[in-house]
Design an enzyme around this catalytic site. Structure first.
Site, PDB file in Angstrom:
ATOM      1  N   GLU A   1      -0.012  -1.291   5.627  1.00 20.88           N
ATOM      2  CA  GLU A   1       1.010  -0.819   6.578  1.00 20.88           C
ATOM      3  C   GLU A   1       0.809   0.653   6.898  1.00 20.88           C
ATOM      4  OE1 GLU A   1       4.835   0.768   8.068  1.00 20.88           O
ATOM      5  OE2 GLU A   1       3.797   1.368   6.264  1.00 20.88           O
TER       6      GLU A   1
ATOM      7  N   ASP B   1       0.858  -1.193   0.000  1.00 20.84           N
ATOM      8  CA  ASP B   1       0.000   0.000   0.000  1.00 20.84           C
ATOM      9  C   ASP B   1       0.890   1.237   0.000  1.00 20.84           C
ATOM     10  OD1 ASP B   1       0.786  -0.759   2.653  1.00 20.84           O
ATOM     11  OD2 ASP B   1      -0.696   0.626   3.491  1.00 20.84           O
TER      12      ASP B   1
END
Ligand SMILES: [Zn+2]
Length: 446
Positions: free
Chosen positions: A148, A84
């Protein structure tokens, strides 16, 4: 012992085109939508004959855990990465952030540094073992996670809570270096993150007499208390403490700097209350050093009434606090914070996972040896990171985690400063250098 080469199934081992491809999946979190990027990685690894497991709580946001089988001469080694990325809104990009453009010797785009570039290095290292038909000493476990950048709940937190068996026997891990850069004269430096600070996010409520804002001079107002609090947070510091990672960093910096700076680093080692050399360092370096010497606090969000003619009786201030690694508790942190801003109603919003004290043993030596051989003029530096990564979660499985994704860039270049900012980019030479280092490290791991 060699494995069957699989070159026909592997189109490239070069990290550059893989990074370009991954940047084109705009896996911005929130909302995430990392699935297509995770499956892209899965396809590459499966066609190279690497075992893959997809696991998660949200089918659109899976984790991938891949295992390249080794020859049983070393324990399994973990590499962890997140796919991400943070948003680009409100940023002034000179190149499109999701085109993965290759221009001027750089790959441009969101995630080039944080951390699809690092994942491309890991993939390149794994694929090289397959094309060369060589088994690594131990299994290489690659964990590719979503989320994350927004708490890791569906990412690494899921892996450690529900699928710990996939990491059985793992003692060491590498993950993102997180941008903990530090310049040292004209030397090229390589951060090795050996410890991370953890979050302690709190809300303070300030109260005082309210009323019509046309009258002046009330004492003890919430606004008055706010002014005192913000001034203290801005102007003052909590006490400095030398932790093992910072002690080693200061020793390396002192040994590799000229006077008078070297003496100032030595002075800090002996007495952490000594003055941080803001006068001799660049501001980013001085701010970084100041921040890893102590517990920190910044006021980031203030909430109160939205009426201009009302003197508010309640104001809340959200404080981004960061606690040093080691045995520090939230209560210890709050004691120090009271010394700075006085006693208040504190509400803890987020407490980050505690990481164990760093290990600076044989694996750390391997990471520095690989760097010294690959770039004899470079200077590996142990680092404490001011923020935390998924390493904090894998550490809860008893795995010693290190931020180590080397980039060979010109001395003083601060590519890590482009993470979360406009024009994030990585030099292609630096990326290939890093892939080479990761490959060498895996070959020598025992
Ligand atoms: Zn990251």
């Amino acid at each position: 012992m060699t494995a069957e080469p699989l070159t026909s199934e592997i189109t490239t081992t070069d990290p550059v085109p893989m990074l370009q491809d991954m940047i084109r999946f705009a896996s911005v979190n929130p909302p995430g939508g990392e699935g297509p990027c995770v499956r892209y990685v899965e396809d590459i690894l499966r066609s190279a004959g690497v075992e893959c497991v997809l696991t998660g709580v949200d089918p659109e946001r899976p984790n991938l855990v891949a295992r390249l089988r080794g020859r049983g001469a070393a324990p399994p080694l973990l590499m962890h990465a997140h796919v991400d990325v943070v948003p680009v809104e409100g940023q002034d990009w000179s190149h499109p952030p999701f085109d993965g453009e290759l221009r001027d010797g750089h790959v441009w785009g969101r995630g080039a540094i944080d951390m699809k570039g690092g994942l491309a290095m890991m993939l390149s290292a794994i694929l090289r073992f397959r094309t060369e038909g060589i088994e690594p000493p131990g299994d290489v476990v690659l964990a590719v996670s979503p989320d994350e950048e927004a708490g890791s709940a569906v990412g690494a937190a899921h892996l450690v809570a529900e699928r710990a068996e996939l990491f059985a026997g793992v003692r060491h891990a590498i993950g993102e270096d997180g941008g903990a850069v530090f310049t040292c004269g004209d030397r090229r430096t390589y951060p090795i993150v050996v410890a991370e600070k953890r979050a302690c996010w709190q809300r303070v409520t300030l109260r005082g007499p309210g009323g019509h804002a046309s009258r002046q001079g009330r004492s003890g107002t919430a606004m008055g208390r706010l002014a005192t609090l913000l001034t203290a947070v801005h102007d003052r510091r909590m006490p400095a403490h030398i932790t093992p990672a910072v002690d080693l960093l200061l020793a390396e910096l002192a040994a590799n700097s000229d006077e008078p700076l070297a003496g100032r680093f030595r002075a800090l080692r002996e007495d952490p209350a000594a003055t941080v050399p803001f006068d001799l360092l660049s501001e980013p370096d001085a701010v970084f050093l100041d921040s890893i010497l102590r517990n920190t606090v910044n006021a980031t969000i203030v909430r109160t009434s939205d009426k201009i003619n009302v003197l508010p009786s309640t104001i809340t201030v959200d404080l981004d606090g960061r606690i040093l690694p080691g045995d520090w508790t939230v209560a210890d942190y709050q004691d120090e914070l009271r010394g700075l801003i006085g006693d208040h109603e504190f509400e803890v919003l987020v407490e980050g996972e505690r990481m164990p004290a760093p290990q600076l043993g044989s694996f750390y030596e391997l990471l520095t040896d690989v760097l010294r051989e690959a770039d004899p003029a470079g200077l590996p530096l142990p680092m404490l990171m001011t923020a935390s990564t998924d390493a904090r979660l894998f550490a809860s499985l008893g795995i010693a985690c290190y931020g180590w994704l080397p980039l060979r860039v010109p001395p003083g270049a601060r590519y890590q400063d482009t993470m979360h900012a406009a024009d994030e980019r990585v030099p292609v030479d630096a990326l290939r250098f890093g892939a080479d280092c990761v490959h060498r490290m895996v070959e020598r791991y025992r």
